[in-house]
Design a protein around this motif. Structure first.
Motif, PDB file in Angstrom:
ATOM      1  N   GLY B  18      66.833  27.806  69.133  1.00  0.00           N
ATOM      2  CA  GLY B  18      67.307  28.481  67.930  1.00  0.00           C
ATOM      3  C   GLY B  18      68.801  28.244  67.705  1.00  0.00           C
ATOM      4  N   VAL B  19      69.566  28.242  68.804  1.00  0.00           N
ATOM      5  CA  VAL B  19      71.014  27.997  68.699  1.00  0.00           C
ATOM      6  C   VAL B  19      71.260  26.564  68.196  1.00  0.00           C
ATOM      7  N   ILE B  20      70.491  25.617  68.714  1.00  0.00           N
ATOM      8  CA  ILE B  20      70.632  24.218  68.283  1.00  0.00           C
ATOM      9  C   ILE B  20      70.354  24.111  66.783  1.00  0.00           C
ATOM     10  N   ARG B  21      69.309  24.804  66.331  1.00  0.00           N
ATOM     11  CA  ARG B  21      68.980  24.800  64.900  1.00  0.00           C
ATOM     12  C   ARG B  21      70.139  25.377  64.091  1.00  0.00           C
ATOM     13  N   MET B  22      70.752  26.455  64.607  1.00  0.00           N
ATOM     14  CA  MET B  22      71.899  27.041  63.905  1.00  0.00           C
ATOM     15  C   MET B  22      73.008  26.012  63.722  1.00  0.00           C
ATOM     16  N   VAL B  23      73.290  25.264  64.793  1.00  0.00           N
ATOM     17  CA  VAL B  23      74.358  24.260  64.711  1.00  0.00           C
ATOM     18  C   VAL B  23      73.970  23.161  63.724  1.00  0.00           C
ATOM     19  N   GLU B  24      72.710  22.746  63.754  1.00  0.00           N
ATOM     20  CA  GLU B  24      72.231  21.714  62.819  1.00  0.00           C
ATOM     21  C   GLU B  24      72.374  22.171  61.371  1.00  0.00           C
ATOM     22  N   GLU B  25      72.157  23.471  61.169  1.00  0.00           N
ATOM     23  CA  GLU B  25      72.239  24.010  59.804  1.00  0.00           C
ATOM     24  C   GLU B  25      73.648  24.513  59.503  1.00  0.00           C
ATOM     25  N   ASP B  26      74.592  24.151  60.374  1.00  0.00           N
ATOM     26  CA  ASP B  26      75.997  24.461  60.143  1.00  0.00           C
ATOM     27  C   ASP B  26      76.269  25.963  59.995  1.00  0.00           C
ATOM     28  N   ALA B  27      75.689  26.744  60.908  1.00  0.00           N
ATOM     29  CA  ALA B  27      75.899  28.195  60.874  1.00  0.00           C
ATOM     30  C   ALA B  27      77.356  28.521  61.184  1.00  0.00           C
ATOM     31  N   TYR B  28      77.719  29.772  60.956  1.00  0.00           N
ATOM     32  CA  TYR B  28      79.092  30.226  61.191  1.00  0.00           C
ATOM     33  C   TYR B  28      79.397  30.164  62.696  1.00  0.00           C
ATOM     34  N   CYS B  29      80.540  29.547  63.037  1.00  0.00           N
ATOM     35  CA  CYS B  29      80.918  29.301  64.445  1.00  0.00           C
ATOM     36  C   CYS B  29      80.764  30.536  65.337  1.00  0.00           C
ATOM     37  N   ILE B  30      81.274  31.663  64.865  1.00  0.00           N
ATOM     38  CA  ILE B  30      81.261  32.865  65.703  1.00  0.00           C
ATOM     39  C   ILE B  30      79.837  33.333  65.972  1.00  0.00           C
ATOM     40  N   ASP B  31      78.965  33.182  64.972  1.00  0.00           N
ATOM     41  CA  ASP B  31      77.558  33.549  65.191  1.00  0.00           C
ATOM     42  C   ASP B  31      76.933  32.651  66.260  1.00  0.00           C
ATOM     43  N   VAL B  32      77.298  31.377  66.257  1.00  0.00           N
ATOM     44  CA  VAL B  32      76.780  30.452  67.276  1.00  0.00           C
ATOM     45  C   VAL B  32      77.297  30.869  68.657  1.00  0.00           C
ATOM     46  N   ILE B  33      78.594  31.154  68.755  1.00  0.00           N
ATOM     47  CA  ILE B  33      79.169  31.563  70.046  1.00  0.00           C
ATOM     48  C   ILE B  33      78.465  32.822  70.565  1.00  0.00           C
ATOM     49  N   ARG B  34      78.238  33.776  69.665  1.00  0.00           N
ATOM     50  CA  ARG B  34      77.553  35.013  70.084  1.00  0.00           C
ATOM     51  C   ARG B  34      76.147  34.724  70.619  1.00  0.00           C
ATOM     52  N   GLN B  35      75.449  33.810  69.960  1.00  0.00           N
ATOM     53  CA  GLN B  35      74.095  33.484  70.433  1.00  0.00           C
ATOM     54  C   GLN B  35      74.158  32.740  71.770  1.00  0.00           C
ATOM     55  N   ILE B  36      75.150  31.881  71.942  1.00  0.00           N
ATOM     56  CA  ILE B  36      75.302  31.199  73.242  1.00  0.00           C
ATOM     57  C   ILE B  36      75.568  32.246  74.333  1.00  0.00           C
ATOM     58  N   GLN B  37      76.397  33.242  74.005  1.00  0.00           N
ATOM     59  CA  GLN B  37      76.683  34.301  74.979  1.00  0.00           C
ATOM     60  C   GLN B  37      75.415  35.100  75.305  1.00  0.00           C
ATOM     61  N   ALA B  38      74.561  35.309  74.305  1.00  0.00           N
ATOM     62  CA  ALA B  38      73.297  36.025  74.549  1.00  0.00           C
ATOM     63  C   ALA B  38      72.391  35.196  75.464  1.00  0.00           C
ATOM     64  N   VAL B  39      72.377  33.879  75.255  1.00  0.00           N
ATOM     65  CA  VAL B  39      71.599  32.997  76.133  1.00  0.00           C
ATOM     66  C   VAL B  39      72.117  33.112  77.570  1.00  0.00           C
ATOM     67  N   GLU B  40      73.437  33.116  77.717  1.00  0.00           N
ATOM     68  CA  GLU B  40      74.014  33.222  79.060  1.00  0.00           C
ATOM     69  C   GLU B  40      73.669  34.561  79.723  1.00  0.00           C
ATOM     70  N   ALA B  41      73.698  35.633  78.942  1.00  0.00           N
ATOM     71  CA  ALA B  41      73.343  36.945  79.506  1.00  0.00           C
ATOM     72  C   ALA B  41      71.893  36.932  79.988  1.00  0.00           C
ATOM     73  N   ALA B  42      71.015  36.276  79.223  1.00  0.00           N
ATOM     74  CA  ALA B  42      69.601  36.191  79.611  1.00  0.00           C
ATOM     75  C   ALA B  42      69.455  35.345  80.885  1.00  0.00           C
ATOM     76  N   LEU B  43      70.231  34.269  80.980  1.00  0.00           N
ATOM     77  CA  LEU B  43      70.175  33.431  82.190  1.00  0.00           C
ATOM     78  C   LEU B  43      70.669  34.207  83.411  1.00  0.00           C
ATOM     79  N   ASN B  44      71.703  35.023  83.210  1.00  0.00           N
ATOM     80  CA  ASN B  44      72.187  35.870  84.313  1.00  0.00           C
ATOM     81  C   ASN B  44      71.078  36.779  84.833  1.00  0.00           C
ATOM     82  N   LYS B  45      70.311  37.338  83.894  1.00  0.00           N
ATOM     83  CA  LYS B  45      69.224  38.224  84.324  1.00  0.00           C
ATOM     84  C   LYS B  45      68.186  37.467  85.139  1.00  0.00           C
TER      85      LYS B  45
END
Lengths: 88, 88, 88, 88
Positions: B18-45
């Protein structure tokens, strides 16, 4: 935990006092943030070292011991500090 | 490690796609960073959960076993992943 | 955000798929944790890069613009992703 | 940076001194690690707060100013402390 952890923590305390002095003397914000990050990196090293000592003493004793509850408690703690370290 | 870690990792994979799709569709940078951070939090778990399972299986076996080198190796690994988690 | 972030994220996706395969093939727990940590380190690099691009485009535009609310919003977002990065 | 950051840092210093006392009194390793992690969480809050102040003062001034090099320098610093925060 031994003398080494204590020595390192006292060094960190000196470092942190330096940061406080920087803020009192109105140092540049980014320089203060960088020093705070350096203090955190030093604290990470101390806690890694304490954990390693703990694994090689208390954890071995508890896991080899006959008290199953104690063993579970000690292993749960390791999992908890690991989880917490992921949130810092 | 069991089915639960696998299931969680597959969910994270979907999230990352989903994050990759956001980047492909040129989503807002901060929204992408937030989603990457959510992915990292899930990986931590996931990694916390895998470590907990590991402590309650391999670590107990190794620490209770008679092979001192194996015991040291297993405990050293725990210290290493803890130290690494402090750098992430 | 540009082609570079996209390329890096696709590499991370391949890496994560490799981790999933490791779990499916019942790899050693610690090896899986180490690979998850490597995925997280790679994600950190992508988000740092996206933030740097964001600072040099949207943030400059907003801060130089005449809309005070927009400026505050953009700066608040930077503070928020920084704070979140401290919790990961 | 203001009186608030200073006050918080002095509280952290008191907390850290408590941790040193724990080590001197040979407290339980895991309790020491947990307190070190609490100190780090408090430091994260201070640095987030300092960054927010910095964004709303120096960064606005630099980005609105006419010195392009200064602007680049200030934005690069933000990217750098963000990247560093990902490594802690």
């Amino acid at each position: 935990m031994g003398a080494d952890a204590l020595k390192r923590l006292k060094t960190v305390e000196g470092h942190l006092r330096g940061v406080i002095r920087m803020v009192e003397e109105d140092a540049y914000c980014i320089d203060v943030i960088r020093q705070i990050q350096a203090v955190e990196a030093a604290l990470n090293k101390v806690s890694s070292q304490i954990l390693e000592n703990h694994l090689n003493s208390c954890v071995i004793t508890a896991v080899q011991g006959s008290d199953k509850k104690e063993r579970q408690r000690v292993l749960k703690e390791i999992a908890e500090v690991f989880e917490m370290s992921n949130k810092l």
